[in-house]
Design an enzyme around this catalytic site. Structure first.
Site, mmCIF file in Angstrom:
data_model
loop_
_atom_site.group_PDB
_atom_site.id
_atom_site.type_symbol
_atom_site.label_atom_id
_atom_site.label_comp_id
_atom_site.label_asym_id
_atom_site.label_seq_id
_atom_site.Cartn_x
_atom_site.Cartn_y
_atom_site.Cartn_z
ATOM 1 C CG ASP A 103 -4.871 -5.585 -4.307
ATOM 2 O OD1 ASP A 103 -5.691 -5.002 -4.065
ATOM 3 O OD2 ASP A 103 -3.683 -6.245 -3.766
ATOM 4 C CG HIS A 138 -1.896 -1.217 1.224
ATOM 5 N ND1 HIS A 138 -1.591 -2.425 2.019
ATOM 6 C CD2 HIS A 138 -3.531 -1.262 1.125
ATOM 7 C CE1 HIS A 138 -2.940 -3.063 1.837
ATOM 8 N NE2 HIS A 138 -3.691 -2.477 0.783
#
EC number: 3.2.1.52
Length: 343
Positions: free
Chosen positions: A248, A176
């Site tokens: 993702d 992330h």
């Protein structure tokens, strides 16, 4: 149906979001905690989403359990995957993992949500991004628990998404926030991390797979989410996976190495993804929609949920009540254990 999954900002749709959801490249929408106030509001938001789009979208969420559970108040407190390994009796652990899969899926489908991106199939707990989201540090033990969870989801009528192929569990960096690099020999990844994916694919238990935003340096210079080597040569050809491949979230820092938002989206589709996620950046999402080549992704209709659950009837059932009690108790025991460790 298009190959792009987007998000929305709040508890209800605004005018711009209603227009965006009509775009022919949009095929899905993922919900976050910011979209949830209570169950009644959530059900109405999903109704608005269904009404706004020309075709039925795939509505998704991350409702794994533990720290990754977008909807909490009014829903069962689901244990993180690692918690099941703390149950001493293997049969009890397996049964409870299956009930967790069923209950999670049933609660989501009562909201008319198609899929929760679950289960996590990463091995081990060292990764900052994964941690207790992993079932176990041993591939076979992880596979046993994951299979039970999957069978619970399937029994309710929800499709499964195994993540993050070929394995995110061994890198400490959080994709992330940065692009992790896994420098291990390819043979180790194949014989350790990939085992669970291989065996669940062979058993035809995975309906979808989400690759990792991780660069496996011995294999390719691109993250697996944008790598034809991983998605086509290994996942499709070698492992024989015939389900849906999601990227993702392309707004994650781990995907930034692939270029602009539009370049990330095109690279992921070219590499073999069937649907790409573009979340938490409206400008980036619009850029993807403006620049992607027209493409249909009608295979995504396979992900629609097939279960029918009325929320009140579900919560009045003895199965839900027993599972809710057992899963809540497991979460509380694990929290108490972590407090003794100072975590």
């Amino acid at each position: 149906m298009g190959p792009v999954m987007l998000d929305v900002a709040s508890y209800e749709l605004d005018a711009e979001e209603r227009e965006i959801l009509k775009h022919p490249l949009v095929g899905g929408l993922i919900l976050f905690s910011r979209n949830f106030h209570d169950a009644e509001q959530l059900r109405e938001l999903v109704r608005q989403i269904r009404a706004a789009s020309h075709e039925r979208l795939v509505v998704a969420v991350d409702q794994e359990g533990g720290r990754v559970q977008r909807f909490r108040d009014g829903f069962t407190r689901l244990p993180a995957a690692q918690y099941f390994a703390a149950i001493n009796d293997a049969a009890t652990a397996a049964q409870l993992a299956q009930e967790a899969g069923w209950l999670m899926a049933a609660e989501m489908m009562a909201m008319d949500i198609d899929i929760s991106f679950a289960p996590v199939l990463d091995i081990g707990h060292v990764s900052a991004a994964i941690g207790e989201r992993s079932f176990h540090s041993d591939p076979q033990q992880a596979r046993i628990m994951a299979e039970c969870f999957i069978r619970g989801m399937h029994s309710a009528g929800m499709k499964t998404t195994g993540k993050h192929f070929p394995g995110h569990g061994a890198v400490t960096a959080d994709s992330h926030k940065e692009t992790p690099h896994d420098n291990r020999p390819l043979a180790e990844i194949r014989t350790h991390d990939m085992v669970i994916f291989r065996e669940l694919i062979q058993r035809k238990l995975l309906d979808a797979i989400m690759p990792a935003h991780v660069i496996y340096t011995e294999a390719d210079a691109r993250p697996a989410s944008g790598s034809a080597y991983w998605l086509q040569e290994i996942l499709r050809q070698e492992l024989g996976f015939e389900g849906i491949i999601f990227s993702d979230d392309l707004s994650m820092e781990g995907a930034a190495i692939m270029g602009s938002y539009a370049e990330r989206g095109q690279a992921s589709l070219d590499a073999g993804c069937d649907m790409i996620l573009v979340c938490n950046n409206r400008q980036g999402a619009v850029s993807v929609l403006d620049n992607l080549s027209p493409i249909k992704a009608d295979q995504l209709t396979r992900l629609y949920h097939s279960g029918q659950f009325d929320r009140q009837t579900l919560m009045a059932s003895s199965r839900w009540q027993q599972a809710n009690k057992a899963l809540t108790a497991l979460s509380e025991r694990w929290d108490a254990h972590k407090q003794t460790l100072g975590q």
